[in-house]
Write an enzyme that holds these catalytic residues in place. Structure first.
Site, PDB file in Angstrom:
ATOM      1  N   HIS A 175       0.832  -1.209   0.000  1.00  0.00           N
ATOM      2  CA  HIS A 175       0.000   0.000   0.000  1.00  0.00           C
ATOM      3  C   HIS A 175       0.865   1.255   0.000  1.00  0.00           C
ATOM      4  O   HIS A 175       0.700   2.146  -0.851  1.00  0.00           O
ATOM      5  CB  HIS A 175      -0.910  -0.023   1.225  1.00  0.00           C
ATOM      6  CG  HIS A 175      -1.829   1.156   1.320  1.00  0.00           C
ATOM      7  ND1 HIS A 175      -3.136   1.117   0.892  1.00  0.00           N
ATOM      8  CD2 HIS A 175      -1.634   2.429   1.791  1.00  0.00           C
ATOM      9  CE1 HIS A 175      -3.699   2.304   1.084  1.00  0.00           C
ATOM     10  NE2 HIS A 175      -2.800   3.110   1.633  1.00  0.00           N
ATOM     11  N   GLU A 176       1.807   1.326   0.939  1.00  0.00           N
ATOM     12  CA  GLU A 176       2.651   2.519   1.043  1.00  0.00           C
ATOM     13  C   GLU A 176       3.620   2.620  -0.133  1.00  0.00           C
ATOM     14  O   GLU A 176       3.969   3.717  -0.565  1.00  0.00           O
ATOM     15  CB  GLU A 176       3.409   2.519   2.375  1.00  0.00           C
ATOM     16  CG  GLU A 176       2.514   2.491   3.605  1.00  0.00           C
ATOM     17  CD  GLU A 176       1.514   3.644   3.647  1.00  0.00           C
ATOM     18  OE1 GLU A 176       1.782   4.693   3.021  1.00  0.00           O
ATOM     19  OE2 GLU A 176       0.461   3.485   4.291  1.00  0.00           O
ATOM     20  N   HIS A 208       1.969   4.530  -2.865  1.00  0.00           N
ATOM     21  CA  HIS A 208       2.071   5.976  -2.644  1.00  0.00           C
ATOM     22  C   HIS A 208       3.466   6.482  -3.016  1.00  0.00           C
ATOM     23  O   HIS A 208       3.619   7.504  -3.690  1.00  0.00           O
ATOM     24  CB  HIS A 208       1.808   6.301  -1.170  1.00  0.00           C
ATOM     25  CG  HIS A 208       0.382   6.127  -0.743  1.00  0.00           C
ATOM     26  ND1 HIS A 208      -0.688   6.630  -1.458  1.00  0.00           N
ATOM     27  CD2 HIS A 208      -0.154   5.526   0.352  1.00  0.00           C
ATOM     28  CE1 HIS A 208      -1.812   6.335  -0.826  1.00  0.00           C
ATOM     29  NE2 HIS A 208      -1.520   5.663   0.266  1.00  0.00           N
TER      30      HIS A 208
END
Length: 419
Positions: A18-19, A22
């Site tokens: 997820h990170e 980003h």
């Protein structure tokens, strides 16, 4: 212990991916990413590569990517401050020593008159033994040195607010997007390992303790009919079996060139929605197909997404209560049960959790990715950004409410599993 290891691996992977989404899209947009963190709270481990510090923190409750411009810069220099400067071969400032200048005897001390580290990149002031104002250009990757720790400056074109609406939206959306992609990859791997189900009335395998193995059925047997009713698909066959718990059924079976009959009484099992179903202890047939496995990964991810969204809709309309939600304690308990069922079931569970994380983060709630996307959407409609202080306050309140919800759900988990 196995449960703890499974939790660490699954949640570590989900948060990392997820990170990482980003991080990758923020960097592609030219945003300075100061930190990539797994967890919150005090640092346990960290290292720096290029411009980003990678950290593992104590509390395993998620992660974050700290992008320049999202929060006010921690170090601010005002007129009248005395700072130390270090230079490169082109006489550009590469290091700005904020304090402890005595530890840097090679730096030039200047009393600041003007400084701009966002747009024009210069520092102007007075230096001892030199007459009048002096001005020095600042390197775009210069560092603050504060308490002997280096922090890179962030010119405006490297900050999150300087980027276009599509670039900012993509940097935010990339996190949940990567969770959906991860689910598709996990489910593709699952299909490559376990095989794809084939809708034929074949015995893929038999369980060790079912009535099928007692009746002599073997892998590869084809069921031609049940009680005189012809069957050709797995669905047709299992529909009859599931509806005939504790009833005697006559199976006509084909094995190679031989045809024979066996009688079986399906055992009783409680199925979905507390319905009684009949089972004989056979697995569906499978086949191995790379393209089919990829298709299975994406279609099953879509099906999981629809199911979770429908469940959230039922929660909003009151058809589900908060008692149906599981927090960290509940997920830990469920993961332990799933881990005991084997790696294939654990892979499916990890895919479900990944889809769930992606959907939850896309909800238009403050402090979540969906809330941040909502503010970017409002900016696109209004033609100007929302006041950063007001937006920050909304996210702060939203985060506090989410933490309150987490406490309520965790308390429900404790009551459910331990009290």
């Amino acid at each position: 212990m196995n449960t703890f290891i499974a939790i660490v691996i699954i949640f570590g992977l989900l948060v990392f991916i997820h990170e990482w989404g980003h991080l990758i899209f923020a960097k592609r947009a030219g945003i300075l990413c100061r930190e990539f963190a797994i967890g919150f709270g005090p640092k346990i481990f960290s290292f720096k590569k290029n411009e980003t510090t990678y950290t593992i923190r104590l509390l395993p409750l998620g992660g974050f990517v700290r992008m320049a411009g999202e929060d006010p810069e921690m170090i601010q220099i005002k007129p009248g401050y005395e700072i130390g400067l270090k230079f490169d071969e082109q006489d550009r400032v590469t290091d700005i020593v904020v304090n402890n200048k005595s530890k840097h005897p090679d730096c030039k001390v200047i009393q600041v008159e003007k400084i701009d580290l966002e747009h024009k990149l210069f520092v102007q002031g007075y230096v001892a033994d030199e007459e009048g104002l002096v001005t020095y250009p600042v390197h775009e990757k210069a560092n603050f040195i504060h308490d002997e720790e280096a922090t890179q400056i962030a010119p405006y074109d490297r900050q999150f607010p300087s980027k276009t609406i599509p670039q900012r939206a993509m940097a935010i959306f990339a996190g949940p997007m990567m969770n959906f992609a991860l689910a598709a990859v996990i489910l593709t791997a699952y299909a490559l390992i376990a095989g794809l189900p084939v809708d034929e009335a074949l015995v893929g395998d038999v369980t060790d303790d079912g009535v099928a193995i007692e009746a002599g059925l073997e892998q590869g047997d084809r069921i031609l009919s049940i009680d005189g009713e012809n069957v050709s698909t797995w669905e047709e066959m299992t529909t009859i079996i599931q509806g005939s718990a504790n009833e005697s059924l006559l199976f006509q079976v084909e094995r190679g060139s031989e045809t024979f009959q066996v009688e079986m009484v399906p055992d009783e099992r409680i199925g979905p929605e507390e319905q009684v179903q009949g089972v004989v202890g056979i697995y569906p047939p499978t086949e191995f197909n790379v393209f089919g496995s990829i298709l299975f990964g994406f279609t099953t991810t879509y099906e999981y997404t629809v199911l979770i969204v429908e469940a959230l809709g039922m929660l909003v309309t009151g058809q589900f209560s908060l008692d149906h939600l599981a927090g960290p304690v509940g997920i830990y308990s469920y993961t332990g049960e799933v881990a005991a069922m084997g790696i294939l079931v654990l892979m499916q569970w990890a895919a479900i959790l990944s889809v769930n994380l992606g959907i939850i983060n896309l909800l238009p709630l403050p402090a979540l990715d969906g809330g941040r996307l909502m503010f970017i959407g409002l900016e696109a409609v209004r033609g100007k950004p929302i006041d950063p202080q007001k937006e920050g306050m909304v996210h702060f309140i939203g985060f506090a409410l989410l933490m309150l919800l987490m406490l309520v759900v965790t308390w429900n988990d404790i009551n459910k599993f331990f009290l």
